[in-house]
Design a protein around this motif. Structure first.
Motif, PDB file in Angstrom:
ATOM      1  N   ALA A 231     -40.505 -55.506   7.267  1.00  0.00           N
ATOM      2  CA  ALA A 231     -41.929 -55.606   6.957  1.00  0.00           C
ATOM      3  C   ALA A 231     -42.161 -55.460   5.457  1.00  0.00           C
ATOM      4  CB  ALA A 231     -42.719 -54.540   7.722  1.00  0.00           C
ATOM      5  N   GLY A 232     -41.399 -54.575   4.811  1.00  0.00           N
ATOM      6  CA  GLY A 232     -41.679 -54.291   3.410  1.00  0.00           C
ATOM      7  C   GLY A 232     -40.766 -54.993   2.422  1.00  0.00           C
ATOM      8  N   HIS A 233     -39.645 -55.608   2.918  1.00  0.00           N
ATOM      9  CA  HIS A 233     -38.695 -56.206   1.984  1.00  0.00           C
ATOM     10  C   HIS A 233     -38.255 -57.571   2.464  1.00  0.00           C
ATOM     11  CE1 HIS A 233     -38.432 -51.842   1.448  1.00  0.00           C
ATOM     12  NE2 HIS A 233     -38.150 -52.104   0.176  1.00  0.00           N
ATOM     13  N   GLU A 234     -37.802 -58.397   1.493  1.00  0.00           N
ATOM     14  CA  GLU A 234     -37.253 -59.680   1.899  1.00  0.00           C
ATOM     15  C   GLU A 234     -35.757 -59.488   2.148  1.00  0.00           C
ATOM     16  OE1 GLU A 234     -36.842 -64.229   0.274  1.00  0.00           O
ATOM     17  OE2 GLU A 234     -38.278 -62.891  -0.702  1.00  0.00           O
ATOM     18  N   VAL A 235     -35.333 -59.627   3.422  1.00  0.00           N
ATOM     19  CA  VAL A 235     -33.973 -59.285   3.831  1.00  0.00           C
ATOM     20  C   VAL A 235     -33.143 -60.543   4.057  1.00  0.00           C
ATOM     21  CG1 VAL A 235     -32.587 -58.169   5.629  1.00  0.00           C
ATOM     22  CG2 VAL A 235     -34.729 -57.133   4.872  1.00  0.00           C
ATOM     23  N   ALA A 236     -31.951 -60.589   3.426  1.00  0.00           N
ATOM     24  CA  ALA A 236     -31.065 -61.748   3.624  1.00  0.00           C
ATOM     25  C   ALA A 236     -30.166 -61.539   4.836  1.00  0.00           C
ATOM     26  CB  ALA A 236     -30.228 -61.982   2.379  1.00  0.00           C
ATOM     27  N   ASP A 237     -29.733 -60.298   5.044  1.00  0.00           N
ATOM     28  CA  ASP A 237     -28.790 -60.041   6.149  1.00  0.00           C
ATOM     29  C   ASP A 237     -28.867 -58.574   6.559  1.00  0.00           C
ATOM     30  OD1 ASP A 237     -26.935 -60.485   8.042  1.00  0.00           O
ATOM     31  OD2 ASP A 237     -25.212 -60.606   6.678  1.00  0.00           O
ATOM     32  N   LEU A 238     -28.533 -58.304   7.831  1.00  0.00           N
ATOM     33  CA  LEU A 238     -28.538 -56.931   8.349  1.00  0.00           C
ATOM     34  C   LEU A 238     -27.260 -56.684   9.161  1.00  0.00           C
ATOM     35  CD1 LEU A 238     -32.126 -56.565   9.828  1.00  0.00           C
ATOM     36  CD2 LEU A 238     -31.180 -55.183   7.979  1.00  0.00           C
ATOM     37  N   THR A 239     -26.643 -55.514   8.983  1.00  0.00           N
ATOM     38  CA  THR A 239     -25.520 -55.154   9.853  1.00  0.00           C
ATOM     39  C   THR A 239     -25.722 -53.719  10.305  1.00  0.00           C
ATOM     40  OG1 THR A 239     -24.237 -56.224   8.118  1.00  0.00           O
ATOM     41  CG2 THR A 239     -23.022 -55.424  10.037  1.00  0.00           C
ATOM     42  N   LEU A 240     -25.447 -53.487  11.593  1.00  0.00           N
ATOM     43  CA  LEU A 240     -25.533 -52.120  12.117  1.00  0.00           C
ATOM     44  C   LEU A 240     -24.112 -51.611  12.350  1.00  0.00           C
ATOM     45  CD1 LEU A 240     -27.529 -49.966  13.005  1.00  0.00           C
ATOM     46  CD2 LEU A 240     -27.386 -50.897  15.315  1.00  0.00           C
ATOM     47  N   ARG A 241     -23.759 -50.508  11.701  1.00  0.00           N
ATOM     48  CA  ARG A 241     -22.383 -49.989  11.853  1.00  0.00           C
ATOM     49  C   ARG A 241     -22.355 -48.747  12.732  1.00  0.00           C
ATOM     50  NH1 ARG A 241     -19.887 -50.508   5.929  1.00  0.00           N
ATOM     51  NH2 ARG A 241     -19.857 -52.780   5.865  1.00  0.00           N
ATOM     52  N   GLU A 242     -21.470 -48.828  13.758  1.00  0.00           N
ATOM     53  CA  GLU A 242     -21.227 -47.647  14.583  1.00  0.00           C
ATOM     54  C   GLU A 242     -20.385 -46.676  13.757  1.00  0.00           C
ATOM     55  OE1 GLU A 242     -21.960 -46.830  17.809  1.00  0.00           O
ATOM     56  OE2 GLU A 242     -23.309 -48.568  17.859  1.00  0.00           O
ATOM     57  N   PRO A 243     -20.570 -45.385  13.940  1.00  0.00           N
ATOM     58  CA  PRO A 243     -19.681 -44.462  13.230  1.00  0.00           C
ATOM     59  C   PRO A 243     -18.257 -44.682  13.732  1.00  0.00           C
ATOM     60  CG  PRO A 243     -20.957 -43.301  14.883  1.00  0.00           C
ATOM     61  CD  PRO A 243     -21.491 -44.704  14.837  1.00  0.00           C
ATOM     62  N   ASP A 244     -17.269 -44.781  12.832  1.00  0.00           N
ATOM     63  CA  ASP A 244     -15.916 -44.964  13.350  1.00  0.00           C
ATOM     64  C   ASP A 244     -15.329 -43.602  13.727  1.00  0.00           C
ATOM     65  OD1 ASP A 244     -15.566 -44.006  10.871  1.00  0.00           O
ATOM     66  OD2 ASP A 244     -14.199 -45.580  10.176  1.00  0.00           O
ATOM     67  N   ILE A 245     -14.305 -43.700  14.567  1.00  0.00           N
ATOM     68  CA  ILE A 245     -13.748 -42.489  15.163  1.00  0.00           C
ATOM     69  C   ILE A 245     -13.170 -41.586  14.081  1.00  0.00           C
ATOM     70  CG2 ILE A 245     -11.464 -43.437  15.605  1.00  0.00           C
ATOM     71  CD1 ILE A 245     -13.478 -41.440  18.109  1.00  0.00           C
ATOM     72  N   GLU A 246     -12.728 -42.207  12.987  1.00  0.00           N
ATOM     73  CA  GLU A 246     -12.169 -41.451  11.885  1.00  0.00           C
ATOM     74  C   GLU A 246     -13.211 -40.486  11.315  1.00  0.00           C
ATOM     75  OE1 GLU A 246      -9.157 -42.921   8.433  1.00  0.00           O
ATOM     76  OE2 GLU A 246      -9.656 -44.149  10.153  1.00  0.00           O
ATOM     77  N   GLY A 247     -14.434 -41.017  11.127  1.00  0.00           N
ATOM     78  CA  GLY A 247     -15.519 -40.174  10.616  1.00  0.00           C
ATOM     79  C   GLY A 247     -15.801 -39.024  11.565  1.00  0.00           C
ATOM     80  N   VAL A 248     -15.769 -39.346  12.875  1.00  0.00           N
ATOM     81  CA  VAL A 248     -16.062 -38.327  13.872  1.00  0.00           C
ATOM     82  C   VAL A 248     -15.022 -37.214  13.819  1.00  0.00           C
ATOM     83  CG1 VAL A 248     -16.257 -37.878  16.332  1.00  0.00           C
ATOM     84  CG2 VAL A 248     -17.158 -40.008  15.393  1.00  0.00           C
TER      85      VAL A 248
END
Lengths: 263, 288
Positions: A231-248
């Motif tokens: 709504a507020g920005h002009e977006v070229a691309d979006l990616t949703l990252r799951e936390p990887d198991i390493e971080g967990v």
């Protein structure tokens, strides 16, 4: 691991593996388990792989015809043919590991114990071995106990994960539960049309800005955050990252308070 | 996938079970040793040269015995041939024990390399695996000349060969082999606790061999006492020699000792087995 296979006698406490006390019934237990150490071979260094495997057959008292059948099968699955007649010391690490796995499985044990089986292996060998393990687990119903520092192994192979931190149990459960244990937020990666100052929207915190790309840690439903961002920005691309198991896992080791009910 | 059970069920017959308990290690040893013989046989020239080198070293020792006795005429009342008999008894017992059990002295390097862990996860006694490891026929280069020397010596000593004597000899020799093997295993057990104990062990194994190749009467009384009552080296060549020659003990030790060989052998093997078990229980492995 060494106590589970009967190599070491526990100084206190008790262990049972496939219904046996490993240190007292080590020899008997050895017939019911297959063991592979990633760092060292259980094959005979100076003998060709084929001789090592046939010696294994005698030591485990596997009938010749059964052995031949299993060997043919494993040779095909693990592509051993090109180096069956090479002395073990001349094998590459990946080839040696496949040889070791074969030796551990020729007596068809119900339990396969793997101590860091993918350590130091290249990507192709790693994935060959992971595929193979999944297959014998599925088709033969072989239980596989694996220790690893390679969390790719865990994500790809494991139904049940036990995290041990400084000798204490830090987690025991399935992979989804492990993810849920430690609050590691999902990250939304936003590529804007042009570089811009850090995005400020409700339900997310911008943690990093690199030119037009920004990383937002989500605290709210991703769909809502995305609609607010677009709504507020002009977006070229979006990616949703799951936390990887390493971080967990590293969060677990750092002592991020895990959910009480899971421990 | 092939799913035939590989387990061999123990039958109800305790006799069959006992026979299996004795035979299995022998079969396993044979299997392991044979694969090494085959591996070594791929380099026949090297095998032959190594066997010859061992033979030459034995012959040098024989030469030393002949020279020593040749100069002295008799030593502690022993003639050249009687001395050679002592030598032959000791060298053949140590040679045979070395051939079958000598590899146990590499326990320390197996522990460091992690190959001992590999032995422990196989359904075969680790002692059998250790002893059969790199079994080499070149050690026959030690046994054969020792037996030849013994044969020559026995043919030339002044002894009446009663059936009793003829029967006693192999019993005494077997006891000697068992005592040597027990010493080998017992000293190897040190390596469970001390990483580089191999040299210390060798002072008893190879040192013991050198000591017992000569009539013990040439050594001091204290040494003879300690190799009789502490480390039973005296029962490998010295006491059997006194028995064969039917000679009073020059040091005045009890005559009953010369018949004690088999009992000492059983005791030594039991002791070695207990030490081995003890070592295995306290094995710490390396790394994690």
């Amino acid at each position: 691991m060494k106590m589970l296979t009967g190599i070491l006698t526990p100084t206190s406490g008790s262990v049972r593996v496939v219904g046996r006390d490993p240190s007292r019934q080590r020899t008997r237990l050895a017939r019911d388990i297959g063991v592979v150490f990633g760092q060292r071979t259980t094959l005979w260094w100076d003998l060709p792989l084929r001789d090592s495997l046939s010696l294994t057959r005698h030591l485990y008292r596997v009938p010749a015809d059964v052995h031949a059948e299993r060997l043919a099968e494993l040779t095909e699955l693990l592509e051993l043919e090109p180096f069956l007649d090479t002395p073990v010391r001349q094998l590459s690490l990946g080839q040696r590991m496949r040889g070791d796995l074969t030796a551990a499985l020729l007596h068809a044990p119900p339990l396969l114990v793997l101590d860091e089986p993918t350590i130091g292996l290249d990507v192709v060998s790693k994935s060959t071995i992971r595929e193979f393990l999944l297959r014998i687990n599925r088709e033969r119903g072989t239980t596989i106990l694996i220790t690893t520092h390679d969390l790719g192994d865990v994500e790809r192979l494991c139904d049940r994960v036990i995290v041990i931190d400084k000798g204490r149990l830090a987690f025991d459960g399935g992979l989804p539960e492990l993810r849920a244990t430690v609050p590691t937020p999902r990250v939304l990666v936003v590529d804007l049309a042009a570089p811009a100052p850090a995005i400020e929207v409700e339900g997310a915190v911008t943690v990093r800005v690199d030119g037009p790309r920004q990383w937002l840690e989500l605290a709210d439903n991703p769909a809502r955050v995305i609609s607010r961002v677009t709504a507020g920005h002009e977006v070229a691309d979006l990616t949703l990252r799951e936390p990887d198991i390493e971080g967990v896992v590293s969060a677990l080791y750092r002592g991020a308070a895990p959910n009480e009910s899971r421990v | 996938m092939v799913e035939t059970p590989t387990r061999v069920r123990a039958t109800g017959n305790p006799l069959v079970h006992a026979a299996g308990a004795v035979l299995r290690p022998v079969q396993d040893y044979h299997r392991l040793a044979w694969i090494w013989v085959r591996a070594f046989a791929q380099y026949p020239a090297s095998l032959l040269l190594m066997s010859l080198a061992v033979t030459v070293s034995v012959l040098a020792q024989v030469g030393a015995v002949v020279i020593v006795f040749g100069h002295a005429g008799t030593l502690a009342g022993f003639t050249v041939y009687e001395g050679l008999m002592v030598f032959g008894l000791a060298a053949s017992a140590f040679g045979v024990a070395d051939m079958f059990m000598g590899a146990v002295e590499r326990l320390g390097s197996h522990i460091r390399a992690g190959s001992f862990d590999a032995m422990l996860v196989r359904p075969v006694s680790p002692l059998v695996q250790l002893a059969a490891d790199e079994f080499s026929p070149r050690r026959l280069g030690k046994v054969v000349p020792a037996l030849v020397v013994l044969g020559i010596a026995l043919a030339n000593i002044d002894v009446e060969w009663t059936p009793g004597r003829v029967l006693l000899l192999p019993v005494m020799m077997l006891s000697g082999v068992l005592i040597c093997g027990a010493i080998w295993v017992a000293t190897a057990c040190l390596q469970f606790f001390v990483a580089n104990a191999r040299e210390a062990a060798n002072s008893l194994t190879y040192g013991g061999q050198a000591l017992s190749e000569y009539p013990l009467a040439i050594y001091g009384r204290e040494i003879v006492r300690s190799v009789t009552y502490v480390v039973p080296l005296a029962f490998i060549s010295w006491q059997p020699a006194l028995l064969v020659l039917d000679r009073p003990d020059p040091l005045g030790m009890p005559e009953a000792l010369r018949h004690a060989g088999p009992v000492i052998a059983v005791l030594a093997c039991t002791g070695a087995a207990l030490l081995w078990r003890f070592g295995l229980r306290h094995y710490r492995s390396t790394g994690s």
